[in-house]
Every structure is written in structure tokens, then in C-alpha cells.
Motif scaffolding. Structure first.
Motif, PDB file in Angstrom:
ATOM      1  N   ASN A   1       0.840  -1.223   0.000  1.00 51.97           N
ATOM      2  CA  ASN A   1       0.000   0.000   0.000  1.00 51.97           C
ATOM      3  C   ASN A   1       0.868   1.265   0.000  1.00 51.97           C
ATOM      4  OD1 ASN A   1      -1.970  -1.895   0.295  1.00 51.97           O
ATOM      5  ND2 ASN A   1      -2.804  -1.106   2.195  1.00 51.97           N
ATOM      6  N   ASP A   2       1.973   1.221  -0.687  1.00 48.15           N
ATOM      7  CA  ASP A   2       2.958   2.302  -0.588  1.00 48.15           C
ATOM      8  C   ASP A   2       3.846   2.240  -1.827  1.00 48.15           C
ATOM      9  OD1 ASP A   2       4.277   4.135   1.768  1.00 48.15           O
ATOM     10  OD2 ASP A   2       5.827   3.309   0.469  1.00 48.15           O
ATOM     11  N   ILE A   3       4.407   3.392  -2.216  1.00 50.87           N
ATOM     12  CA  ILE A   3       5.345   3.414  -3.341  1.00 50.87           C
ATOM     13  C   ILE A   3       6.543   4.274  -2.934  1.00 50.87           C
ATOM     14  CG2 ILE A   3       5.709   4.057  -5.756  1.00 50.87           C
ATOM     15  CD1 ILE A   3       2.709   3.604  -6.213  1.00 50.87           C
ATOM     16  N   GLY A   4       7.685   3.635  -2.740  1.00 49.57           N
ATOM     17  CA  GLY A   4       8.881   4.340  -2.272  1.00 49.57           C
ATOM     18  C   GLY A   4       9.324   5.434  -3.215  1.00 49.57           C
ATOM     19  N   GLU A   5       9.202   5.198  -4.525  1.00 51.76           N
ATOM     20  CA  GLU A   5       9.652   6.195  -5.502  1.00 51.76           C
ATOM     21  C   GLU A   5       8.799   7.454  -5.419  1.00 51.76           C
ATOM     22  OE1 GLU A   5      12.207   7.729  -8.225  1.00 51.76           O
ATOM     23  OE2 GLU A   5      12.378   5.765  -7.250  1.00 51.76           O
TER      24      GLU A   5
ATOM     25  N   HIS B   1      10.335  -5.694   2.271  1.00 53.55           N
ATOM     26  CA  HIS B   1      10.770  -6.613   1.215  1.00 53.55           C
ATOM     27  C   HIS B   1      10.835  -5.935  -0.159  1.00 53.55           C
ATOM     28  CE1 HIS B   1      10.086  -9.607   4.292  1.00 53.55           C
ATOM     29  NE2 HIS B   1      10.538 -10.549   3.496  1.00 53.55           N
ATOM     30  N   PHE B   2      10.490  -4.638  -0.217  1.00 55.79           N
ATOM     31  CA  PHE B   2      10.547  -3.889  -1.482  1.00 55.79           C
ATOM     32  C   PHE B   2      11.494  -2.705  -1.268  1.00 55.79           C
ATOM     33  CE2 PHE B   2       6.864  -6.434  -1.903  1.00 55.79           C
ATOM     34  CZ  PHE B   2       6.679  -6.643  -3.258  1.00 55.79           C
ATOM     35  N   ILE B   3      12.703  -2.852  -1.766  1.00 60.22           N
ATOM     36  CA  ILE B   3      13.765  -1.924  -1.380  1.00 60.22           C
ATOM     37  C   ILE B   3      14.207  -1.081  -2.570  1.00 60.22           C
ATOM     38  CG2 ILE B   3      16.037  -1.733  -0.326  1.00 60.22           C
ATOM     39  CD1 ILE B   3      15.494  -4.455   1.000  1.00 60.22           C
ATOM     40  N   THR B   4      14.174   0.236  -2.360  1.00 52.42           N
ATOM     41  CA  THR B   4      14.578   1.194  -3.391  1.00 52.42           C
ATOM     42  C   THR B   4      15.524   2.223  -2.776  1.00 52.42           C
ATOM     43  OG1 THR B   4      12.776   2.720  -2.893  1.00 52.42           O
ATOM     44  CG2 THR B   4      12.328   0.997  -4.521  1.00 52.42           C
ATOM     45  N   GLU B   5      15.874   3.199  -3.578  1.00 53.48           N
ATOM     46  CA  GLU B   5      16.718   4.309  -3.119  1.00 53.48           C
ATOM     47  C   GLU B   5      16.068   5.032  -1.927  1.00 53.48           C
ATOM     48  OE1 GLU B   5      20.162   6.918  -3.841  1.00 53.48           O
ATOM     49  OE2 GLU B   5      19.611   4.954  -4.614  1.00 53.48           O
TER      50      GLU B   5
ATOM     51  N   PHE C   1      28.128   4.150   3.598  1.00 53.38           N
ATOM     52  CA  PHE C   1      26.955   4.512   4.392  1.00 53.38           C
ATOM     53  C   PHE C   1      25.677   4.103   3.655  1.00 53.38           C
ATOM     54  CE2 PHE C   1      23.880   7.689   6.177  1.00 53.38           C
ATOM     55  CZ  PHE C   1      23.834   7.119   7.447  1.00 53.38           C
ATOM     56  N   LYS C   2      25.697   4.232   2.342  1.00 58.23           N
ATOM     57  CA  LYS C   2      24.569   3.782   1.523  1.00 58.23           C
ATOM     58  C   LYS C   2      24.380   2.271   1.683  1.00 58.23           C
ATOM     59  CE  LYS C   2      22.975   4.024  -3.307  1.00 58.23           C
ATOM     60  NZ  LYS C   2      23.347   4.456  -4.667  1.00 58.23           N
ATOM     61  N   LEU C   3      25.484   1.538   1.648  1.00 64.08           N
ATOM     62  CA  LEU C   3      25.431   0.090   1.830  1.00 64.08           C
ATOM     63  C   LEU C   3      24.938  -0.262   3.231  1.00 64.08           C
ATOM     64  CD1 LEU C   3      26.100  -2.682   0.577  1.00 64.08           C
ATOM     65  CD2 LEU C   3      28.386  -2.477   1.564  1.00 64.08           C
ATOM     66  N   PHE C   4      25.400   0.474   4.225  1.00 63.85           N
ATOM     67  CA  PHE C   4      24.963   0.251   5.611  1.00 63.85           C
ATOM     68  C   PHE C   4      23.451   0.459   5.735  1.00 63.85           C
ATOM     69  CE2 PHE C   4      24.076   2.376   9.742  1.00 63.85           C
ATOM     70  CZ  PHE C   4      24.282   1.286  10.574  1.00 63.85           C
ATOM     71  N   CYS C   5      22.940   1.529   5.122  1.00 62.48           N
ATOM     72  CA  CYS C   5      21.501   1.811   5.182  1.00 62.48           C
ATOM     73  C   CYS C   5      20.698   0.738   4.460  1.00 62.48           C
ATOM     74  CB  CYS C   5      21.200   3.182   4.579  1.00 62.48           C
ATOM     75  SG  CYS C   5      21.908   4.539   5.516  1.00 62.48           S
ATOM     76  N   LEU C   6      21.255   0.224   3.353  1.00 60.80           N
ATOM     77  CA  LEU C   6      20.608  -0.874   2.645  1.00 60.80           C
ATOM     78  C   LEU C   6      20.545  -2.112   3.535  1.00 60.80           C
ATOM     79  CD1 LEU C   6      19.525  -2.423   0.184  1.00 60.80           C
ATOM     80  CD2 LEU C   6      21.896  -2.739  -0.554  1.00 60.80           C
ATOM     81  N   MET C   7      21.623  -2.365   4.265  1.00 57.34           N
ATOM     82  CA  MET C   7      21.665  -3.548   5.121  1.00 57.34           C
ATOM     83  C   MET C   7      20.641  -3.458   6.261  1.00 57.34           C
ATOM     84  SD  MET C   7      23.508  -5.478   3.547  1.00 57.34           S
ATOM     85  CE  MET C   7      23.009  -6.731   4.720  1.00 57.34           C
ATOM     86  N   ILE C   8      20.355  -2.235   6.701  1.00 48.75           N
ATOM     87  CA  ILE C   8      19.302  -2.074   7.719  1.00 48.75           C
ATOM     88  C   ILE C   8      17.965  -2.539   7.145  1.00 48.75           C
ATOM     89  CG2 ILE C   8      17.976  -0.401   9.057  1.00 48.75           C
ATOM     90  CD1 ILE C   8      20.564   1.241   9.273  1.00 48.75           C
ATOM     91  N   SER C   9      17.666  -2.088   5.920  1.00 51.87           N
ATOM     92  CA  SER C   9      16.416  -2.501   5.276  1.00 51.87           C
ATOM     93  C   SER C   9      16.362  -4.009   5.091  1.00 51.87           C
ATOM     94  CB  SER C   9      16.271  -1.807   3.913  1.00 51.87           C
ATOM     95  OG  SER C   9      16.097  -0.432   4.068  1.00 51.87           O
ATOM     96  N   LEU C  10      17.445  -4.590   4.599  1.00 54.14           N
ATOM     97  CA  LEU C  10      17.471  -6.035   4.363  1.00 54.14           C
ATOM     98  C   LEU C  10      17.384  -6.831   5.666  1.00 54.14           C
ATOM     99  CD1 LEU C  10      20.201  -6.096   1.577  1.00 54.14           C
ATOM    100  CD2 LEU C  10      17.782  -6.687   1.297  1.00 54.14           C
TER     101      LEU C  10
ATOM    102  N   LEU D   1      11.481 -10.943  -2.092  1.00 53.53           N
ATOM    103  CA  LEU D   1      12.396  -9.848  -1.814  1.00 53.53           C
ATOM    104  C   LEU D   1      12.698  -9.167  -3.148  1.00 53.53           C
ATOM    105  CD1 LEU D   1      14.236  -8.375   0.251  1.00 53.53           C
ATOM    106  CD2 LEU D   1      16.032  -9.995  -0.358  1.00 53.53           C
ATOM    107  N   VAL D   2      12.209  -7.943  -3.315  1.00 48.71           N
ATOM    108  CA  VAL D   2      12.299  -7.261  -4.605  1.00 48.71           C
ATOM    109  C   VAL D   2      13.137  -5.995  -4.445  1.00 48.71           C
ATOM    110  CG1 VAL D   2      10.986  -6.414  -6.585  1.00 48.71           C
ATOM    111  CG2 VAL D   2       9.949  -8.105  -5.049  1.00 48.71           C
ATOM    112  N   MET D   3      14.152  -5.844  -5.291  1.00 54.58           N
ATOM    113  CA  MET D   3      15.072  -4.700  -5.199  1.00 54.58           C
ATOM    114  C   MET D   3      15.144  -3.990  -6.545  1.00 54.58           C
ATOM    115  SD  MET D   3      17.985  -6.786  -3.066  1.00 54.58           S
ATOM    116  CE  MET D   3      17.555  -8.321  -3.883  1.00 54.58           C
ATOM    117  N   ASP D   4      15.127  -2.666  -6.516  1.00 55.42           N
ATOM    118  CA  ASP D   4      15.106  -1.888  -7.752  1.00 55.42           C
ATOM    119  C   ASP D   4      16.269  -0.901  -7.807  1.00 55.42           C
ATOM    120  OD1 ASP D   4      14.302  -0.752 -10.149  1.00 55.42           O
ATOM    121  OD2 ASP D   4      12.925   0.659  -9.180  1.00 55.42           O
ATOM    122  N   ASP D   5      17.216  -1.158  -8.702  1.00 59.11           N
ATOM    123  CA  ASP D   5      18.313  -0.220  -9.000  1.00 59.11           C
ATOM    124  C   ASP D   5      18.964   0.375  -7.755  1.00 59.11           C
ATOM    125  OD1 ASP D   5      19.215  -0.034 -11.536  1.00 59.11           O
ATOM    126  OD2 ASP D   5      17.780   1.477 -12.189  1.00 59.11           O
ATOM    127  N   LEU D   6      19.483  -0.495  -6.896  1.00 53.45           N
ATOM    128  CA  LEU D   6      20.055  -0.017  -5.640  1.00 53.45           C
ATOM    129  C   LEU D   6      21.475   0.515  -5.814  1.00 53.45           C
ATOM    130  CD1 LEU D   6      18.784  -2.832  -3.263  1.00 53.45           C
ATOM    131  CD2 LEU D   6      17.878  -0.537  -3.520  1.00 53.45           C
TER     132      LEU D   6
END
Length: 815
Positions: free
Chosen positions: A145-149, A209-213, A681-690, A706-711
Motif C-alpha cells: 500500500n505504498d510506493i517508495g519512488e 521486502h521492497f527496497i529502493t533508493e 553509508f549507503k550500503l549500511f543503510c541498505l543492510m538495515i532494510s534487508l 524480496l524485490v530490489m530496484d536499481d540499488l
């Protein structure tokens, strides 16, 4: 939101509570009826339930059984072991994906179903603009029910609603309804029929489970040091994402109770006590007055008139005239008063129904200018490239200008109603406060006039009724504050609406009733004081002996009757005082007991967070420390640390999650946001999400893709091997902690190096772990939607679709 897990936690705390305290029992038993919108609401409801729960036997066993069968309470166990992995996707008219009408009445799609009743993973390479993010956003809407972009492109993304997201998915310029349908092992779902209701989204957190920028940027704003009181602390973000919103929302309000300062209960108690004290003093004086008057009467009868004390009638008349001349006039019309309140409510609801923006006036000026210029052009005067006639352009501009005019009317109406209502409330409060202050002094002044006892009793009753509301400082201060605003904003409109809505009983019943009672009292007071002045004026003339005796006998009877009246009033006041003392006792007890309760509640919340901590800690540390050079002599550490804090001078300790960088040589510490460069730091923040995604899988046992878009981009990594290692470790950790749930991952990327590195990662994982994940993964290329094959593909059910993915041979790519 009301879940069984949360309610059972409340019951557990209640059963652990000792017999001397009952705050936990009241909260657990009456939670469904507690008002937890704000501190005042929670305190009022706790106070009410304390009153009715004296000597109550709390049947928590029965309550637990009722909770299990209550359909209104969310039972998360119903979703245990549900499998929502994607078998196939059918999509059309979503942003970059054409509608059926544009593609031979055939939808586009993706088939991830294997012959052996399992599903494929997919690594998808697609150029920017080919529609990969359109697919991702549609899937994210169905699951979360949300769109990160869309969030990323909005300044205040928390204000976005369902329509905003649906508008974002619309295909431009065609418009129309965006369509995306998926088949999972649990059934079929779509943008119209989503997997989780909004309340369940807050619990299960499928967005993890839906990870974006956007997720990376959001996690970059977190506070990673040891301060759990900050909303964006690392600790609280983890708690929220684990579906512990109920715990956080409740404790945020509950922790405000111990420092809650309000005088209503004390003022009400003290007012009754003050009247009782005044009445007792008056009774004593009047008993003495009866004695003196009786002596005076006996002296008159014995012919000793010369020793009789002279009356101070003229002084009494003067004092009464002073009292009478006090300005306490109140003008109040109940119908008009309620109409002003209801008119504001309607105008606010109308205001919310309009799309009102600060840009509306700019748009109106712009359109008016364009309309004027249209007379001098054969086309749109701004773009000069419209395919519409001038008449059509003019008609649409007129229509929009009419809409903007309507919006202006709505804005003007709510501003006027805002000022009228705040002014009316302030006037009502000031009038009642003025009367309250006058009564406070007159209660003493009128006690000497026995003929005015009925007025004195009425003013005491009114004084007691007014005390709690007029001594609610927060309420009165807010009325004052709002009345001073000359140019109200949307926030001010909302504050006033909430004030009226949350205090409807006070404003629309109590204040109206008080005002009407006050008017009746003022009129009666005037008549009785005037009557008393007239009586005193007549008695000031010289009387005969017989008249003096008769007058004294009458006065003695009046004083005796007034004593009886005051004694009766005291009898009525004593149970009121007893009840007021009891309420003050409840007030003090709640504030005292909830301190210890909050500590235990926080401890329980922290334990739930800690249960998910170990896999999160390992996930982040294991991958991040691989990207730290040995030469740096530092390490990242995620740990549970003691957090010390004080309540009323007492020291308490809790466990919280923190992240820090440790210098191994000098034993110094800092936080990841201060130490890491941009990529790490970007990688660290991604790891928090994952890691949060992994923790929610462990906690709720729900299998989501687990869906990832252009990380990432190739330039982010030192070399090709580094991304391969990252992706391989990621898969390994998910399989390690949730081996019973087959992971389905879908990776969208436009970067060739990230694409080939991901393929190498699953190939290496297959060799090391003896798990042929490479055979369960589609390696695909996504081309422009117009570059489709001549013949459509078929799903297992026989339906045809234009395949968005072109499958590439794995062996060729890896070698």
C-alpha cells in the motif's frame, strides 16, 4: 490497530502486578475503551475506569478467550506460514507500460512459475525508461500500500494517501485506471485487491521486502547513538518495522502521564472544602448572632432599650448597592452558539474535501492571463503546441477557474468561521471566568445577609460546577492562543477542529449549560439583592417598642432557619467532598502507579525488539565488515547496550539497540553516519532494510518475495568481486535464518556490472552450498515495451500476455 499479541502482552503485565497496584489491570481489561489519542484522553479514561473498578475481580482468563474469538481484533497467527511468492504478473496501463488498447488488447506480463509447483527468482537487466520501476511500483502497491519512488519525490511523504499513489501509477497522457494483477500461492491479488489491509501492513511491514533508493535515504536519517527517546532512533525504527507500532504509540502517550500537571480535580475538591469551611464559620457566627439578638430581645421586653446596640443598616445598604453594581452581565444564545460551532465543523469538512494549495492563487492568475492572451493567438499562448481549438482551451480554462473560485469561497468561509468560533469561545470563557471570580469574593460578603442565603447557595453550586472546566489551563490556554491568530493556516484549522471534536461535551453541553445557569443566577441575584435593600431601607426608620420586638423575633427566626439551611447544605456537600477526595486519590494513584508500569511495559517492548536482534546484528555486521579494510583498524558493531535514565530522581536501566564504529587501536567510538563514506553509508543503510526484512520473516513466518530496484551502480563498488560477495552473503543469510521458507528474490538493475556480478554470486552460492539456486533463477533482459515478440506467451492457465522478459542463457553469461 488492535492485535491479539499486544492485548496478551497487556494481560501478562496485569497478571504480574501486585495487589496494591491496579494500573496494569485497568489498562489490560479496559484497553479497547481507552482513549489513547492524546495524554488528556488517556488520563480521563483511566480515571473513569479507576472509579468503576473498586473491588473488581478482573476475569483475564475469560478476556483471553474472548480476544481469540473477536473478529475486530487482529490475530496475526492466521497468517503463519502463508506463501505470497509471485507466480506471475499481468500488467497494463501503468506508467511506462502500455494499456491493453495500445497493445492488441493483450496485457504485458512476467511468468515466474516453474513446472514443479515452485517459482523462479529473477535477475532483470533493463535500460532506464523500459518500465522496470513501473513494474516494481505496481508490485509494491499490491504488497505494501505504498510506493517508495513516490515518497522520494514528495517533500512530506507521510501526507500521501491512496489516491496520490494511484495517480502516480497512471499512464501519461492516456490516464485511466492502472492495472496490475499477480498470482501467488495464496491466491490472486491486484491493485484493487491488495494482499494486506492497512492495519496489517503496519504489523507485517511488507514494505521491508521492497527496497529502493528511498529506503536507503530514509535509513540515512536515523539516529544511531544511545537515545531511544528520539522517534528516528535506530532502536525505535527497528521496533516500528517489526510491527510494534501499538507498543510505541501507547508508551509515547503513557510516559506523558507522570508529569501531567492539571488542577481540575484538586480545584474541585478544594472548592467544596472551602464552601464547607465557610458554611461552618457562618453557622458559628449565626449561632452567636442568635444569642446576641435573643439578649437584645430580652432587654427590649424588660424595658432596657437604652442598652440596645444600634443597627448599621445604612452601611449594609451601601455594601449591597456596591455588590449590585458589579458588571457581570452575560449575553448568551444557545442556538446561535451551537450554530457557530456546527458551521465551523461543516466548513472544515468542506475544506478537507477540496484540493487546496498555496499554488491555487498563482494558478488562477496564470489562467486568467492566458485567457486574456488567448484573444491574440490561434493556439495556446503558453505552449503554442496545443492540439485543441481556442474554444476548447477557453472552455477548460473557464471550468478550472470556476473550480478555483469555489476553492476561494471555501477558504474564505473557513477563515471567517475560524475567527467567529475562536472569538465566541473566548468571549464565553471570559464571561464565565469573570462570573467565577466575582462569586469567589461574594461568597464571603453575602454570608452576613440571612435573607440572601438561597442566592449564596446557588452561587456556591455554580462555583463548584465551573471550577473543573475553568481551571483546565491547557484547554483555556489553547482557546486563547487560537483566538489571537489573525491569518490561520491548515494546521490551525485542524487544531481548532480537534479541540472542538475532542472536547465536545465541554463546549457544546457544559459551557452552554453554565452560561444559561449563569444568566438565571444573575437575574435572580439582582432581584433578591434589590428586595433586601428595600427591606433594609424600610427598617431604618424609627420603630415603636412593639415593632422592634416583632422585628427582632422575625430576624431571630430567619437566622435560625438559615442555620438549618446551611447545615442541610453541608450534609449534601459531605458526600460530594468524599467523592472529590476519592477522585484526587485516583489522580495521584494513577500518576504514581504508571511510572513503574511504564518501566515494565518498556522492558517488554525492548525484549520483543531484542528477540529479532541477533539475526539483524549478524546480517549487518557480517556484510559491512567485509567492506572495511584491515588497514583501517576499525570494526562496525551492532549491539544491545544499557541505557540509563532517571524518573523522579530514581535510576533505571533499559536495553536498546545501537550502531557504532570502534577504533581498535585507540579504543574510541563514533557512529556510522559520521565515519562511513557515501558508498559505505549507503550500503549500511541498505543492510538495515534487508535485515529488517529478514527479522519480519523470522517473527511472522510469512514468505514474501524480496524485490530490489536499481540499488547500486558499478561505480559504487571497488571491483566486480565486491558486489558478487555482497549478493552471495545476502542470499546465504536469508537461507540460514529462514531455511523453512524458500526465498524468492527479484533484482531489477540497469547496470551491466551489477547484473553479471549478481549472476556470479548465485553461481558461486550454488557451488559452495550445494544448492542449485542458479537453476531456480531466470536471467533475463527487459527491452522497450514496443520491442515485443510477434507471438504472445501463455500463462499456465492459458491466458496470453506480451512477455516483458527475454530469457538469457545462464552458462553463456557466467562464462
Amino acid at each position: 490497530m488492535n492485535t491479539i499479541n499486544f492485548r496478551k502482552t497487556l494481560i501478562e503485565l496485569a497478571l504480574e502486578e501486585n495487589n496494591e497496584s491496579k494500573i496494569a489491570k485497568v489498562i489490560a481489561f479496559y484497553y479497547a475503551n481507552l482513549n489513547i489519542t492524546n495524554r488528556e484522553g488517556l488520563f480521563e479514561s483511566l480515571l473513569n475506569f479507576y472509579k468503576i473498578s473498586d473491588n473488581q475481580e478482573f476475569e483475564f482468563e475469560n478476556l483471553s478467550t474472548e480476544l481469540e474469538s473477536n473478529n475486530e481484533i487482529i490475530n496475526t497467527s492466521k497468517y503463519l506460514n502463508k506463501d505470497f511468492r509471485i507466480k506471475n504478473v499481468e500488467i497494463s496501463n501503468v506508467r511506462g507500460i502500455p494499456s491493453k488498447e495500445e497493445s492488441d488488447n493483450i496485457p504485458y506480463g512476467i511468468n515466474l512459475f516453474q513446472d514443479n509447483n515452485s517459482v523462479y527468482n529473477s535477475i532483470i537487466l533493463a535500460n532506464n525508461g523500459n518500465g522496470k520501476s513501473s513494474i516494481f511500483s505496481a508490485l509494491e502497491m499490491i504488497y505494501a500500500n505504498d510506493i517508495g519512488e513516490k515518497n522520494l519525490r514528495t517533500q512530506n511523504f507521510k501526507s500521501l494517501n491512496d489516491n496520490d499513489y494511484l495517480n502516480y501509477l497512471e499512464r501519461f497522457p492516456n490516464g485511466g485506471k492502472p492495472i496490475c494483477e499477480i498470482e501467488t500461492f495464496e491466491g490472486n491479488y491486484s491493485i484493487d485487491k491488495r494482499i494486506f489491509e492497512p492495519e496489517l501492513v503496519n504489523i507485517f511491514n511488507p514494505k521491508s521486502h521492497f527496497i529502493t533508493e528511498f529506503d536507503i535515504i530514509e535509513n540515512g536519517r536515523n539516529v544511531y547513538n544511545s537515545n531511544p527517546n528520539i522517534d528516528y532512533s535506530f532502536h525505535n525504527i527497528i521496533a516500528k518495522n517489526l510491527g510494534l507500532d501499538e507498543f510505541l504509540n501507547f508508551i509515547n502517550i503513557s510516559e506523558q502521564i507522570p508529569n501531567y500537571k492539571r488542577r481540575k480535580e484538586y480545584t474541585f475538591r478544594d472548592t467544596i472544602q472551602s464552601e464547607l469551611t465557610t458554611n461552618n464559620t457562618t453557622i458559628e457566627k449565626r449561632i452567636e448572632e442568635v444569642k446576641l439578638k435573643s439578649l437584645e430581645l430580652n432587654n427590649l421586653k424588660d424595658g432596657k432599650d437604652k442598652n440596645v446596640k444600634k443597627n448599621n443598616t445604612n452601611d449594609d445598604i451601601k455594601q449591597l448597592r456596591t455588590i449590585l453594581n458589579k458588571d457581570i452581565d452575560i449575553v448568551f444564545n444557545k442556538e446561535s452558539y451551537n450554530k457557530i460551532i456546527n458551521d465551523y465543523k461543516k466548513s472544515y469538512q468542506n475544506y478537507l474535501s477540496k484540493n487546496i494549495s498555496k499554488k491555487n492563487s498563482i494558478e488562477k492568475n496564470f489562467l486568467n492571463s492566458g485567457k486574456d492572451l488567448l484573444h491574440y493567438y490561434d493556439n495556446c499562448p503558453f505552449c503554442l503546441d496545443s492540439n485543441k481549438s481556442n474554444e476548447e482551451i477557453n472552455s477548460e480554462v473557464e471550468k478550472r477557474l470556476k473550480e478555483l473560485d469555489d476553492i476561494e469561497v471555501v477558504e474564505k468561509e473557513i477563515r471567517e468561521n475560524f475567527r467567529l468560533l475562536t472569538s465566541t469561545l473566548l468571549t464565553t470563557v471570559k464571561d464565565l471566568r469573570k462570573l467565577y471570580n466575582i462569586i469567589e469574593t461574594e461568597r464571603i460578603e453575602l454570608t452576613k445577609y440571612t435573607n440572601l442565603d438561597s442566592i449564596n447557595i446557588k452561587q456556591n453550586e455554580l462555583y463548584i460546577e465551573l471550577s473543573p472546566q475553568l481551571n483546565d489551563d491547557e484547554l483555556i490556554d489553547l482557546v486563547n492562543e487560537l483566538s489571537k491568530i489573525q491569518f490561520p493556516t491548515e494546521i490551525d484549522f485542524k487544531r481548532l477542529f480537534n479541540l472542538i471534536h475532542e472536547n465536545q461535551l465541554i463546549f457544546q453541553e457544559y459551557f452552554a449549560s453554565f452560561s444559561l445557569k449563569a444568566i438565571l443566577y444573575i437575574n435572580e441575584r439582582k432581584l433578591q439583592i434589590e428586595d433586601e435593600i428595600q427591606k433594609l431601607s424600610l427598617s431604618s426608620h424609627e420603630l415603636s417598642l412593639e415593632q422592634k420586638i416583632l422585628k427582632l423575633e422575625q430576624e431571630i427566626n430567619e437566622v435560625k432557619n438559615s442555620i438549618l439551611s446551611l447545615e442541610k447544605r453541608n450534609l449534601d456537600l459531605k458526600p460530594e467532598l468524599e467523592n472529590a477526595n476519592k477522585i484526587v486519590g485516583y489522580f495521584d494513584r494513577i500518576k504514581s502507579e504508571i511510572i513503574n508500569y511504564n518501566l515494565k511495559f518498556n522492558d517488554r517492548k525492548d525484549k520483543l525488539v531484542a528477540e529479532a536482534f541477533e539475526p539483524m546484528k549478524n546480517t549487518i555486521e557480517q556484510i559491512m565488515n567485509d567492506f572495511i579494510s584491515k588497514n583501517e583498524n576499525i570494526k562496525l558493531e551492532i549491539k544491545l547496550e544499557n541505557y540509563n535514565y532517571k524518573v523522579d530522581g530514581e535510576q533505571y536501566t533499559s536495553k536498546i539497540i545501537i550502531a557504532k564504529i570502534i577504533d581498535l587501536k585507540f579504543n574510541k567510538e563514533t557512529t556510522p553516519d559520521l565515519y562511513f563514506n557515501t558508498f559505505r553509508f549507503k550500503l549500511f543503510c541498505l543492510m538495515i532494510s534487508l535485515s529488517i526484512a529478514l527479522a519480519t520473516r523470522i517473527k511472522y513466518k510469512i514468505n514474501l518475495p524480496l524485490v530490489m530496484d536499481d540499488l547500486f551502480y558499478a561505480s559504487d563498488f571497488i571491483n566486480k568481486i565486491s558486489f558478487t560477495k555482497f549478493f552471495k552473503e545476502l542470499i546465504k543469510l536469508f537461507h540460514k535464518y529462514t531455511p523453512e521458507m524458500s526465498l524468492q528474490f527479484i533484482l531489477f538493475t540497469h547496470d551491466d556490472l551489477v547484473f553479471t556480478s549478481a549472476i556470479e554470486a548465485i553461481e558461486e552460492y550454488s557451488d559452495i552450498e550445494n544448492d542449485q539456486i542458479i537453476d531456480k533463477t531466470l536471467i533475463t533482459r527487459m527491452f522497450d515495451v514496443n520491442d515485443k515478440e510477434e507471438i504472445p506467451s501463455k500463462f499456465e492457465n492459458g491466458e496470453i500476455f506480451w512477455n516483458l522478459l527475454y530469457q538469457l542463457p545462464k552458462q553463456t553469461l557466467v562464462n
